[in-house]
Enzyme design. Sequence first.
Site, PDB file in Angstrom:
ATOM      1  CE  LYS A  81      -3.888   1.968   2.449  1.00  0.00           C
ATOM      2  NZ  LYS A  81      -4.624   1.705   3.774  1.00  0.00           N
ATOM      3  CB  SER A 156      -8.061   3.493   2.662  1.00  0.00           C
ATOM      4  OG  SER A 156      -7.243   2.928   3.781  1.00  0.00           O
ATOM      5  CB  SER A 180      -8.490   0.601   5.548  1.00  0.00           C
ATOM      6  OG  SER A 180      -8.951   1.866   5.547  1.00  0.00           O
TER       7      SER A 180
HETATM    8  N1  GLN Z   1     -13.293   4.106   6.212  1.00  0.00           N
HETATM    9  C1  GLN Z   1     -12.759   4.365   7.636  1.00  0.00           C
HETATM   10  C2  GLN Z   1     -12.217   5.856   7.413  1.00  0.00           C
HETATM   11  O1  GLN Z   1     -12.684   6.486   6.404  1.00  0.00           O
HETATM   12  C3  GLN Z   1     -11.499   3.649   7.974  1.00  0.00           C
HETATM   13  C4  GLN Z   1     -10.393   3.791   7.159  1.00  0.00           C
HETATM   14  C5  GLN Z   1      -9.095   3.074   7.673  1.00  0.00           C
HETATM   15  O2  GLN Z   1      -9.118   2.174   8.105  1.00  0.00           O
HETATM   16  N2  GLN Z   1      -8.042   3.635   7.141  1.00  0.00           N
HETATM   17  O3  GLN Z   1     -11.652   6.292   8.164  1.00  0.00           O
END
Ligand code: GLN
Length: 487
Positions: A81, A156, A180
């Site tokens: 990532k 994400s 995420s």
């Molecule tokens: N979807 C969640 C957010 O927008 C989690 C994102 C994540 O785990 N990095 O914060």
Amino acid sequence: MSTELFNQTIAQLADELASGKITSVELTQAVIARTQAVDERVKAFNSFDAADALAQAAASDARRTAGQALGPLDGIPIGIKDVIAVTGQPLTASSKMLANFVSPYDATVTQKLKKAGAVIWGRLNLDEFAMGSSTENSAFHTTRNPYNLDCVPGGSSGGSAAALAAGEAIATLGSDTGGSIRQPAALCNVVGLKPTYGLVSRFGLIAFASSLDQIGPFNRTVEDAAITLQAIAGYDENDSTSVKVEIPDYRAALKEKKGPWRIGIPKEYFGEGLDPEVAAAVEKAIEFYKSLGCEIKPVSLPHTEYGVGVYYIIATAECSSNLSRYDGIRYGHRSADAKDIVDLYYKSRAEGFGPEVKRRIILGTYVLSSGYYDAYYLRAQKVRTLIRQDFLNAYNEVDAIITPTTPTPAFKRGAKADPLAMYLCDVYTIGVNLAGLPGISVPCGFSSSGLPIGMQLIGQPFKEADLLAIAHAYDSKHDWSRKTPNL
Ligand code: GLN
């Protein structure tokens, strides 16, 4: 089921590499060719460096020829990532702010993978600074779900999930702050593991919300997750929240730990908003555990309903602090037409950050401001403790908890333009981060429209060996995760 090299598991490929049936250069070439063939459609990568990957693969083959092979990851291409640092490679967080940044150092996890012989492969797309649930917040492009290119891969870590599902890597790493890793894993039919907070070093991970962020692997099977976690777990003096615990042999535990387990079902995770097809797939998995002789028990996590609210106070508070370092002075985007220093800060941040990042910085600054600190931030911290206590109480009675990973399968691009609708994608994953627990998403079926469904198993702190064994008991007897998309 595909027999192509790029669709095989680490466990299979490690055997083939060890027996000399294939070389790492052949495997890496297959992954590169696959990426070149499909990534124009999937768009999982921000960038990749084929020559660098092939050089690492050649070095792996040379080690093997010399009788110095390093273990199951030696020669295996692993995608990363684009928030995890790799020396000499771009590190963008899918943000204009870091569009031209090249990392001068390796994250601890990168270093550990290199020590295990892995071929570090490509920079995978994400929602800008890991804020989002669909990868639509990337400043560069939107990644597609390989099972339906009109749908999102989740986020994400959408690039990490999609690349693996599409055969563009053999495993990938992501980060999980509120879901995420697990949410995109569920939406793309792969296994996604978020380890206990403190098990895997965050050194070299671009910080979003430091008390919640954790790095973890995406894999094709739970066995591969055990192999990958083995390489990246462990104490690191460069991360002050890293915990000194003994690291067991996770892969051996899959065979040694046989159950039967006591598995808890929290009613709060099976209520309103849950898609009936997702509910049915998870219920079938529960039936399977019953057939193994597991005791299935209802448990209650009464503070669940506050999870999303608490998360969006704590995560935004922490991000407003973490992202203050991007000021146009030290590194990152610098505005070209500022008239003085204040204008330079202002314009650099206004130009460098996208709308979701700005929304969160503003919200986080607000909840930390004097007059609101007690009402929002402090209260959220207290409720966070209650949420953790709910889980610990449940663990007096059960070994693990099973839930859906997501309320619905993958949705269409553009379908959740309202930020609140997007925030609700993580209702089932957020509690795990607030409580610092390990959680894993395992493929458990498909919807009638052919979209993947995942179940989440939640474990006890630092008991990844048990969690993986429970997940493997299901995964090794089902082949959902071995299906591949039609690309
Ligand atoms: N979807 C969640 C957010 O927008 C989690 C994102 C994540 O785990 N990095 O914060």
